[in-house]
Design a protein around this motif. Structure first.
Motif: not given
Length: 278
Positions: A248-254
């Motif tokens: 849940e701490n990973l950044l969203p991607a395109e």
């Protein structure tokens, strides 16, 4: 694929490139080995599929795949002529598209030949985008297969949606709506379209485990299957967090759909540029 591996493959493909009458080209015999094919006969089958794809696209096969003869050295200073094919960048791309994408050489080639500006960084970036698109496609296939398994065991589409949501909550410690807000996902889109590659693969692994265990344990009914899916997502989460990766701490991607459109656009641009060079 690691950066070092990408750079090594990039150098090999660059060294194999030649220019004939202003057109960059590759020898099919050399490309055969670059793509990991030990036998010419097996590689010829892939080349033929590429020729068919070229013809179906309305392109001139003879332009992209001209036959030539090549002299090779033999023992005791002897020489031998063998059949070869000169391949344009577009021809190489079609060959790679018809190869086994599970091989890292093929996956690299699909992206190398699609990139017009020959820079290792651009190829590496495109490989990362390609990997994410393929991971998303794989997750869709896995979930479709799992849905079919569950339907045979008394779980309808609404029940499958609940099970999948419970799995996400176990993996990310957030319910679907909270996860969508965190990832900036529109309400009408799956959150997986905005997850980074590792999160997509984590969901895929948990779903694969659920499908396997539902069948091997002969689970039936929504409650038992729901708990199985939760347990599998918790197991995957535990594996990730032990390696310092908190999903849940990973950044969203395109948006993965934008990436797919970008990859498709690159292919169209390559074909357009090929026609201009004639």
């Amino acid at each position: 694929m690691k950066t070092e591996e990408i750079k090594e493959l990039f150098a090999q493909f660059e060294m194999a490139a030649a220019e004939l009458e202003g057109i960059e080209c590759w020898s099919a015999r050399e490309l055969q080995h670059l793509l990991g094919y030990s036998k010419w006969e097996n590689f010829e089958k892939v080349v033929q599929k590429a020729k068919d794809a070229c013809k179906n696209a309305g392109e001139e096969v003879a332009y992209h795949f001209p036959d030539i003869r090549k002299t090779i050295a033999m023992p005791k200073s002897a020489e031998k002529e063998i059949d070869d094919i000169l391949l344009t960048r577009y021809a190489c791309y079609l060959i790679a598209q018809n190869g086994d994408s599970r091989k890292q050489e093929i996956a690299f080639a699909q992206n190398y030949f699609a990139v017009q500006t020959r820079r290792a960084e651009l190829v590496e970036q495109r490989l990362l985008e390609y990997e994410r698109v393929k991971a998303r496609e794989k997750l869709s296939q896995t979930e479709k297969h799992l849905s079919g398994i569950l339907y045979e065991r008394g779980v309808d589409s609404q029940g499958f949606a609940v099970i999948r949501s419970k799995g996400d909550q176990a993996l990310f410690r957030l319910n679907t709506q909270m996860l969508k807000r965190k990832m900036g996902t529109p309400d009408n889109r799956p959150v997986a379209d905005f997850l980074p590659t590792i999160s997509i693969k984590a969901k895929d692994l948990a779903a694969e485990m659920t499908g396997l265990n539902v069948q091997s344990k002969d689970l039936k009914g929504q409650n038992k299957i729901e708990q199985e899916h939760i347990d599998n997502n918790l197991a995957v989460r535990d594996m990730l967090t032990k390696r310092g990766i908190v999903p849940e701490n990973l950044l969203p991607a395109e948006d993965v759909k934008k990436l797919q459109r970008k990859l498709d656009s690159d292919e169209k641009k390559m074909l357009k540029d090929t026609k201009k060079k004639r």
